[in-house]
Write a protein that holds these residues in place. Structure first.
Motif: not given
Ligand SMILES: C[S@@+](CC[C@H](N)C(=O)[O-])C[C@H]1O[C@@H](n2cnc3c(N)ncnc32)[C@H](O)[C@@H]1O
Length: 187
Positions: A52, A102, A80-81, A54, A33-34, A28, A31
């Protein structure tokens, strides 16, 4: 200072399992960071796949890596993951990171969901090497509700203790549905 808020706590564990040359997945990217943290650990000989769904998240991740001079260490993938297995073989990954929910400052309706999150965790476990780490940041309450957390906890509780060590960490004295780090080590 180690404040051990959820991201820092997860990074603390990840730091023990990822070394120069490791292969990692950020499931995921958000932004970035991970992804950036994983890239900093794997060195020039390692590799990170960052997923991701989006474009805004992928752009933010790419910009962060560029700023930090880490772009060469990551492949940023709009998918998608649930499809992680299409990009890397079974038992080939040292560490996989999920941070559910999100995109902060993004569209809250584009978020992870119970069914796809559990399916992706199951896929991620098959991609992990023995001795590898799966790090999960699990949220509940607010926009997120409780369905995803409940489904994830039910799923990981059922994993064989012969094959996995599952740690669930509580912020025990914190109110308002604190986030929950879950660490899974493949034995
Ligand atoms: C809380 S954020 C992740 C924060 C990120 N790890 C960081 O370090 O900034 C969750 C992310 O999961 C993504 N996401 C949602 N459903 C997903 C999917 N099925 N596959 C991959 N990413 C997905 C969203 O678009 C969103 O950007």
């Amino acid at each position: 200072m180690l404040n051990l808020q959820i991201t820092q706590l997860c990074h603390h564990f990840i730091n023990e399992y990822v070394a120069e040359g490791s292969v990692c997945i950020d499931a995921t990217a958000g932004n970035g960071y991970d992804t950036a943290f994983l890239c900093s650990l794997v060195g020039d000989s390692g590799h990170v796949l960052a997923f991701d769904i989006q474009q805004k998240a992928l752009d933010n991740t790419a910009a962060r890596l560029l700023k930090l001079g880490l772009s060469d260490r990551a492949e940023i993938i709009r998918d998608s993951h649930c499809n992680m297995h299409k990009y890397t073989p079974e038992a080939s990954v040292d560490c996989i990171v999920f941070n559910f929910g999100y995109l902060p400052d993004g569209d809250h309706s584009v978020c992870t969901h119970a069914d796809t999150s559990v399916a992706a965790i199951n896929t991620a476990l098959s991609l992990l090497k023995k001795g590898g780490l799966l790090s999960l940041c699990v949220y509940s309450g607010g926009d997120t509700g409780f369905e995803e957390k409940t489904a994830i906890l039910n799923f990981v509780k059922g994993l064989s203790q012969k094959q996995y060590t599952v740690l669930r960490i509580d912020y025990y004295n914190k109110s308002n549905n604190p986030p929950m780090p879950v660490m899974i080590i493949k034995l």
